[in-house]
Design an enzyme around this catalytic site. Structure first.
Site, PDB file in Angstrom:
ATOM      1  CB  CYS A 152     -13.554   7.725  -4.917  1.00  0.00           C
ATOM      2  SG  CYS A 152     -13.599   8.513  -6.673  1.00  0.00           S
ATOM      3  CG  HIS A 179     -10.781  10.934  -2.586  1.00  0.00           C
ATOM      4  ND1 HIS A 179     -10.514   9.784  -2.536  1.00  0.00           N
ATOM      5  CD2 HIS A 179     -10.946  11.308  -3.889  1.00  0.00           C
ATOM      6  CE1 HIS A 179     -10.399   9.413  -3.837  1.00  0.00           C
ATOM      7  NE2 HIS A 179     -10.614  10.035  -4.524  1.00  0.00           N
ATOM      8  CD  GLU A 195      -9.508   9.055   0.827  1.00  0.00           C
ATOM      9  OE1 GLU A 195     -10.900   9.272   1.395  1.00  0.00           O
ATOM     10  OE2 GLU A 195      -9.542   8.703  -0.182  1.00  0.00           O
ATOM     11  N   GLY A 224      19.859   4.033  12.029  1.00  0.00           N
ATOM     12  CA  GLY A 224      18.732   4.818  11.618  1.00  0.00           C
ATOM     13  C   GLY A 224      17.692   4.213  12.589  1.00  0.00           C
TER      14      GLY A 224
END
Ligand code: XMP
Length: 508
Positions: free
Chosen positions: A78, A166, A168, A222
């Site tokens: 892009c 794009h 991705e 966590g």
């Protein structure tokens, strides 16, 4: 370690490019376009990201590629492609043909290595205002769309490509293939960056970095802090001292079960029950931010007091992960607005500790894969995110021991039911909220006047946006019955059906 360098021009999709490359088991770094490091032999290729800017703008981002060897492959995406075309003397213009969304890509040169195994016609995702209307002479078109002739090009005689779309993004059908063609084909990456190889190289470098020093680490229950601890433990064993603070604001029984699980994994961990202190300091505070500050301050002070007891400790380990790292150095633009809450914690100031962050290269799901490879308890591995201030911000208004106890009971009923109904893993985050109002109910022949519990369950990718989960009515009915019957002090249960935005996930 072979790597791809991604130059970030501020696109919202930059991180997605990194994710796609990492999925090929190739390591990659995102660096701001104006902070290009010296190109070492381990760099196998460069990707230029998109950008919210226009190359025609006066202050358009201009990378200095003079230090990049001519033989190193480059792929512009892009803005990156537009910049390559413009830099070479081509024309980039606002044609009025702004394109957002789906387009059909037609391959013009099926022999080009970037287009290998890409269907002659396929869907791609476009998101651009400017268009490359004319390419320099030595640039060759390799694919077009109906609106954009120069949708993909190669500079002849050089290993440089540009794509307007794009690749991705999930909606680009052959996007992954095109990126594979670049990374594994053109750049020749081997794709051997796996959790096992990450663990091996990280453990070796931690050993070297830390030597015989002592390290202190705060565990939260966590995933990130637990995986950081296991990695360090593998590298330096009992030189790692972990501290797990009970703020009194954890889930029911969490402190004891998680502590036992940590001990079971062989960690050198000290549990510190500071709940009376946290709750004492919260007395009379109703403002959410003031509560966060009080909890954060207590956490730092309790942690520091414990850390100071460890003689000769030199390092503070943190569970910082890659999104936090790039966020702090991001190029202003769409990607820079992506913010997340950070867990409370702080550096013991006068102890002059050096920081070690063994996970700073990893995305969240990579942390999980490494955790699994290190044998982390699946209960901890699959756990929903939980806010640093814990139940302190789920008891709305003033926090008291009594209210926390009510909330813990209700929360346990909700979470246990999600697990029993096999819904837990479909939900990104779930919890209960204790509202600061009472309402009328009737139980038996008696009128009651008790608290309301709100249930919250959302799907999300990163917590930035979220949607409420369409939990089955029968499930909600069961949870509601169990809470109202089983938790003294509650006579009403409601379900939160707001997405984020406009609401947030937490209620405070
Ligand atoms: P919100 O409520 O902003 O939450 O939609 C987004 C995510 O962040 C978590 N959260 C916090 N995490 N400290 C934390 O460590 C905090 O003060 C905090 N506040 C919200 C929330 O649980 C959700 O995952």
């Amino acid at each position: 370690m072979e790597r791809i360098l991604i130059l970030d021009f501020g696109s919202q999709y930059t991180m997605l490019i990194a994710r796609r490359i990492r999925e090929m088991n190739v390591y990659c770094d995102i660096v701001p376009f104006n902070k290009i490091p010296a190109i070492s032999p381990d760099v196998k290729g460069i990707v230029l990201s998109g950008s919210p800017s226009s190359v025609r703008a006066e202050n358009a981002p201009q990378p200095d590629l003079s230090g990049v060897p001519a033989s190193l492959p480059i792929l512009g995406i892009c803005y990156g492609a537009q910049w390559l075309a413009w830099k070479g003397g081509g024309v980039v213009a606002a044609t009025g043909g702004r394109e957002y969304g789906r387009a059909i890509l037609s391959v013009k040169d099926g022999q080009d290595p970037l287009m290998k195994e890409v269907a002659p016609e396929s869907q791609v995702w476009m998101s651009h205002g400017d268009t490359i209307t004319s390419l320099p002479e030595s640039y060759k078109v390799i694919a077009s769309t109906a609106q954009v002739d120069n949708a993909a090009f190669r500079i002849e005689g050089k290993p440089i490509w540009g794509i307007q779309f794009h690749a991705e993004v999930h909606h680009s059908e052959y996007g992954k293939q095109i990126l594979r063609n670049f990374v594994l084909g053109i750049c020749g990456c081997a794709g051997n960056w796996t959790p096992a190889s990450f663990i091996e190289s990280t453990v070796a470098s931690l050993k070297e970095q830390i030597g015989s020093d002592k390290v202190v680490l705060g565990l939260s229950g966590g995933v990130d802090s637990s995986v950081a601890a296991l990695l360090l433990h593998k590298a330096i064993g009992s030189q790692l001292h972990c501290i797990f603070v009970d703020s009194g604001l954890l889930r029911k029984d969490e402190f004891t079960t998680v502590l036992a699980s940590y001990k079971g994994m062989g960690l050198n961990v000290k549990g510190v029950d500071a709940s009376a202190r946290f709750l004492g300091n919260l007395a009379g505070i109703t403002d959410p931010e003031a509560k966060r500050k009080s909890i954060g301050k207590d956490f730092v002070e309790v942690f520091n007091a414990e850390a100071e007891k460890i003689e000769d400790v030199r390092w503070l380990a943190q569970g910082t992960i890659y999104p936090d790292v790039i966020e702090s150095s991001a190029v202003p633009g769409a990607s820079a607005t992506i913010k997340s809450h950070h867990n409370v914690g702080g550096l013991p100031k006068d102890m002059k500790l050096k920081i070690v962050e063994p996970l700073r290269l990893l995305f969240k799901d990579e942390v999980r894969r490494v955790g699994a490879a290190l044998g982390l308890d699946p209960e901890i591995l699959g756990r929903h995110p939980f806010p640093g201030p814990g139940l302190g911000i789920r008891v709305l208004g003033e926090v008291t021991a009594e209210k926390v106890a009510i909330l813990q009971e209700a929360d346990k009923i909700f979470i246990d039911a999600l697990k029993r109904w096999n819904l837990y893993d479909e939900v990104w985050q779930a919890g209960t909220i204790l509202l600061p109002i009472k309402s009328v109910g009737v139980m038996g022949d008696e009128r009651t006047y008790e608290y309301t519990i709100a249930l919250r369950a959302v799907t999300s990718v990163d917590g930035m946006t979220a949607d409420w989960v369409r939990l089955p009515y029968d499930f909600l009915s069961e949870v509601s019955d169990k809470i109202v019957r089983g938790v003294k002090g509650v006579n009403r249960v409601v379900y939160d059906i707001c997405s984020k935005p406009p609401a947030t996930i937490e209620w405070e």
